[in-house]
Every structure is written in structure tokens, then in C-alpha cells.
Write a protein that holds these residues in place. Sequence first.
Motif, PDB file in Angstrom:
ATOM      1  N   ARG A 189       7.871  13.585  -5.700  1.00 45.11           N
ATOM      2  CA  ARG A 189       6.662  14.274  -5.216  1.00 45.11           C
ATOM      3  C   ARG A 189       6.854  14.755  -3.791  1.00 45.11           C
ATOM      4  O   ARG A 189       6.507  15.895  -3.452  1.00 45.11           O
ATOM      5  CB  ARG A 189       5.450  13.333  -5.283  1.00 45.11           C
ATOM      6  CG  ARG A 189       4.818  13.203  -6.644  1.00 45.11           C
ATOM      7  CD  ARG A 189       3.445  12.574  -6.551  1.00 45.11           C
ATOM      8  NE  ARG A 189       3.460  11.284  -5.874  1.00 45.11           N
ATOM      9  CZ  ARG A 189       3.688  10.128  -6.492  1.00 45.11           C
ATOM     10  NH1 ARG A 189       3.939  10.110  -7.793  1.00 45.11           N
ATOM     11  NH2 ARG A 189       3.675   8.989  -5.822  1.00 45.11           N
ATOM     12  N   GLN A 190       7.408  13.902  -2.950  1.00 50.39           N
ATOM     13  CA  GLN A 190       7.622  14.291  -1.557  1.00 50.39           C
ATOM     14  C   GLN A 190       8.642  15.416  -1.451  1.00 50.39           C
ATOM     15  O   GLN A 190       8.482  16.342  -0.644  1.00 50.39           O
ATOM     16  CB  GLN A 190       8.096  13.086  -0.750  1.00 50.39           C
ATOM     17  CG  GLN A 190       8.219  13.381   0.743  1.00 50.39           C
ATOM     18  CD  GLN A 190       8.732  12.192   1.519  1.00 50.39           C
ATOM     19  OE1 GLN A 190       9.712  11.561   1.127  1.00 50.39           O
ATOM     20  NE2 GLN A 190       8.067  11.870   2.613  1.00 50.39           N
ATOM     21  N   GLN A 193       7.187  18.921  -2.010  1.00 47.72           N
ATOM     22  CA  GLN A 193       6.165  19.416  -1.082  1.00 47.72           C
ATOM     23  C   GLN A 193       6.724  20.525  -0.194  1.00 47.72           C
ATOM     24  O   GLN A 193       7.886  20.466   0.221  1.00 47.72           O
ATOM     25  CB  GLN A 193       5.634  18.270  -0.222  1.00 47.72           C
ATOM     26  CG  GLN A 193       4.820  17.257  -1.005  1.00 47.72           C
ATOM     27  CD  GLN A 193       4.387  16.077  -0.153  1.00 47.72           C
ATOM     28  OE1 GLN A 193       4.708  16.006   1.038  1.00 47.72           O
ATOM     29  NE2 GLN A 193       3.653  15.153  -0.741  1.00 47.72           N
ATOM     30  N   ARG A 195       6.431  21.223   2.913  1.00 53.90           N
ATOM     31  CA  ARG A 195       6.975  20.829   4.217  1.00 53.90           C
ATOM     32  C   ARG A 195       8.391  20.271   4.089  1.00 53.90           C
ATOM     33  O   ARG A 195       9.172  20.320   5.040  1.00 53.90           O
ATOM     34  CB  ARG A 195       6.060  19.825   4.907  1.00 53.90           C
ATOM     35  CG  ARG A 195       5.967  18.465   4.256  1.00 53.90           C
ATOM     36  CD  ARG A 195       5.195  17.514   5.156  1.00 53.90           C
ATOM     37  NE  ARG A 195       5.029  16.200   4.577  1.00 53.90           N
ATOM     38  CZ  ARG A 195       4.000  15.835   3.832  1.00 53.90           C
ATOM     39  NH1 ARG A 195       3.033  16.714   3.578  1.00 53.90           N
ATOM     40  NH2 ARG A 195       3.905  14.619   3.342  1.00 53.90           N
TER      41      ARG A 195
END
Length: 228
Positions: A189-190, A193, A195
Motif C-alpha cells: 500500500r505504501q 502511494q 508520494r
Amino acid sequence: MRWAKLALQPKRRAHGTRCDTAKSSSDRSNGRRLLLDPRKGNIGRFTDYEADIERVLTRDDVSTLAKPYIAIAHSMGGCILLRAAARAAFPFTAIMTTAPMIEIHRVQTGLNEGLASGLSRSASLVGLASNYVPGGKPGSLESIPFDGNGLTTSEVRFSRNQEVALAAPELLVGAPTMGWLAAAFAAMRQLRQPRTTQGIQVPVLCFEAENDMIVSSVAAERFCESLK
């Protein structure tokens, strides 16, 4: 372009050669194990894997390797490496990854990612983090037949890898734990992202296997598109 893609028909195991590499092998997957049962693939957080990269690169013998450093990783290693690449201090000049773990294929869990992630996280919170995932066993490559395997369509390659597995069983891990699964979903999930993808500034060469049933090649393609 900051990325390039090559999609192949085989299930997995796309191979390519770019240049000399410095290779990292986590002590969590190829040496000291975190649980008493060494066959359990377990981790609490993927940042521990990323810390392994930093430890390897501080070894004295690494300084003797010719530059530039090109990082090569497969599957889960691709997820780890791409997450690390989003940091400002990333030491590699470029990345090559085969079948990167951007999403686990739904065939593996039988559930959508949100539900599978929630269940694995809940199981970990109630003390089941060190349990195998449902249906998970200590057996690995050495105990599965070629027919129906999800790793490769090459019987020669499969037999070669089984021979290695039988000769050095201490190198193997079986199924992952619920804790690993929860950590993997959080890491993926990270990684997806904006960013994180915006922080990856090195060139990325991605090999995908269109018939892969371990990780999602569709998700890998979407991820590569986001690196443009």
C-alpha cells in the motif's frame, strides 16, 4: 522515461542481465530466522528488509566493487527495493526487477486485497502473527510437483531448482505467516502511494510475466505507468 517494461508469456522467472551487481540477502530469509520454526517466512515490518540493504552496503568489501551499482530484485525483493528507492539516500544508479510484488494475485488469497489485508492484520493483533497463513505448510519447492506449479513453465528450470532445494534445505522457507502477510500488504500500500512513486528518481527496468499467478502483472504495469 524513467522506466521500461518487458512483458513475457511464461508464468514467472523472466531473466535478464544488465551489468555487475551488489546483491543483498536478508538474514531473515537466508540465515538467522526470527522464529523457532525456520520454515516459517516471517517479518514484522518491511523496513527491516530495507535496513538489510544498508547493512550490506556498509561492508568493507562493497567498496571494492565497480560502479555504478545496479540493483536487481525479484518479486518481494522488487517491493523492498522500490520502496527503498524512494528515499533520498538510495545508493543505486538503476533498478531491474522481475515480477515485482506490487500486489499479491487474488488467486493466492481468494479474497480482495482489502479483506485479506484486514484479516491478516486482525489475526496478527490477536496473537496469531507467527501462524502460517491458512493452508500454509513448511514444505516448499522440494515437495511440490511440476504439474500445476505457479512458478515456471520450464520443467528443466523447475528440476534444477528442486535439486538445489534438496541439496540445501536449510536455505528454504515454506509458507508465510499471518504477520508476514499483514506486513506485506502494508508495504505494498505504501509503495503504491503517489508520494512514494514520485520519490523514485532512478531508472527502473521491469520484467513482467503475463500469466503470473503469484503477483499481479496488471498492478505492476499500473505502477510502472505511475513512474513516467
